[in-house]
Design an enzyme around this catalytic site. Structure first.
Site, mmCIF file in Angstrom:
data_model
loop_
_atom_site.group_PDB
_atom_site.id
_atom_site.type_symbol
_atom_site.label_atom_id
_atom_site.label_comp_id
_atom_site.label_asym_id
_atom_site.label_seq_id
_atom_site.Cartn_x
_atom_site.Cartn_y
_atom_site.Cartn_z
ATOM 1 N N ASP A 1 0.674 -1.243 -0.035
ATOM 2 C CA ASP A 1 -0.075 0.155 -0.017
ATOM 3 C C ASP A 1 0.891 1.151 0.132
ATOM 4 O OD1 ASP A 1 -2.227 -1.545 0.068
ATOM 5 O OD2 ASP A 1 -2.830 -1.441 1.875
ATOM 6 N N GLY A 2 1.900 1.197 0.832
ATOM 7 C CA GLY A 2 2.826 2.366 0.854
ATOM 8 C C GLY A 2 3.275 2.857 -0.733
ATOM 9 N N ASN B 1 -5.070 8.444 2.278
ATOM 10 C CA ASN B 1 -5.218 7.723 3.197
ATOM 11 C C ASN B 1 -5.925 8.584 4.409
ATOM 12 O OD1 ASN B 1 -5.299 5.001 2.928
ATOM 13 N ND2 ASN B 1 -3.169 4.624 3.878
ATOM 14 N N ASP B 2 -4.820 9.527 5.125
ATOM 15 C CA ASP B 2 -5.327 10.171 6.563
ATOM 16 C C ASP B 2 -4.440 11.314 6.761
ATOM 17 O OD1 ASP B 2 -2.994 8.830 7.255
ATOM 18 O OD2 ASP B 2 -4.134 7.130 7.924
ATOM 19 N N SER C 1 -6.706 0.133 12.876
ATOM 20 C CA SER C 1 -5.988 -0.181 13.941
ATOM 21 C C SER C 1 -6.426 0.594 15.334
ATOM 22 C CB SER C 1 -4.552 -0.280 13.672
ATOM 23 O OG SER C 1 -3.790 1.103 13.547
#
Length: 287
Positions: free
Chosen positions: A73-74, A147-148, A193
């Site tokens: 994903d990175g 993502n965030d 998470s």
């Protein structure tokens, strides 16, 4: 049917593909079936026909029909910095562990042939525009975070005080290790998470998840994608608060400064070849 693709970017993660074996396997295959391939100069270890080498990553993605990304994903998040502004759709081949964003496993690379016939679909993923406001000055840090955006203590271990607002209206004050503002795509990353809900990536909304908050009332919250979310640092004891975006951009968030997140105009365009649904993939990854 979608547009038939012809010119593709090909990138690998050299830490997961150390000898570039998968890179050259996929490159040879794509060239053999007629694609023109663009590669970064760092991977130009041998000559290939129908291959163009680029030293400028932005130029490499400009005008490309699509990008094939080998890694986790990175790797996709890193490529998104260039692909999204250039409206370049992406497809990932998973060389990592979880690979929520990847469409294919390594042994499925021959399915890329479908890109030449238009036998695929495009899935639009919401991104975030992230700004910082400090002493009255507002600066854009990232126009398309996939993502965030995370506000937390520099060590991630100490409690800090943060104030969350939505469209200039106060929502909650938080005392804990930090706050995550995630896209639906990012809901399977740090947000998950930290106890946040998994959101369908087709949605356009923002997921706000507290990290180890003291207050039992501090629960994950979901806001509309057109909201303006503001996280203010109201922790005046020490200057150890950071704003991190997609795990790549990290800047200090001093006392009184604000991190501001809004839904961006551009979306990440993800190429989908398989018929599997998001929650089927999620179940397979986490079971």
């Amino acid at each position: 049917m979608e547009k038939k693709l012809h010119d593709l970017v090909l990138v690998t993660n050299k830490y997961k593909d150390r000898d570039l074996a998968w890179f050259h396997t996929v490159l040879d295959y794509l060239v053999s079936i007629g694609f023109n391939i663009r590669i970064p100069s760092e991977f130009a270890v041998r000559e290939h026909k129908n291959t163009t080498v680029y030293s400028d990553l932005n130029e490499m993605y400009k005008g490309a029909d699509g990008a094939v990304l080998l890694g986790g994903d990175g790797t996709i998040l890193n490529a998104a910095e260039y692909a999204i502004p250039n409206d370049c759709p992406m497809i990932g081949i998973n060389l990592g562990r979880m690979g929520y964003l990847a469409e294919l496993e390594p042994e499925e690379y021959s399915m890329l042939a479908r890109l030449a016939s238009g036998d695929y679909r495009i899935e639009e993923r919401m991104t975030l525009c992230v700004e910082i406001e400090d002493e009255g000055k507002r600066t854009v840090l990232c126009e398309n975070a996939l993502n965030d955006a995370v506000v937390q203590h520099t060590t991630g271990l100490h409690c800090i005080d943060l104030q969350l607002s939505c469209d200039n209206a106060s929502v909650l004050g938080y005392r804990g290790n930090g706050l995550i503002i995630a896209t639906p795509t990012g809901s399977t990353a740090y947000s998950l998470s930290a106890g946040g809900p998994v959101l369908d990536p087709a949605l356009r909304c923002m997921n706000v998840v507290p990290i180890c908050c003291v207050s039992p009332a501090a629960k994950p919250l979901v806001f509309a994608g057109n909201s303006v979310m503001t996280v203010e640092n109201v922790f005046d004891r020490e200057d150890n608060v950071l704003l991190n975006i997609d795990g790549k951009i990290t800047v200090p968030l001093p006392y009184g400064a604000k991190a501001i997140c809004t839904g961006a105009e551009k979306s990440a365009r993800m190429i989908k070849i398989k018929d599997n649904k998001f929650f089927s993939v999620l179940r397979a990854k986490i079971s």
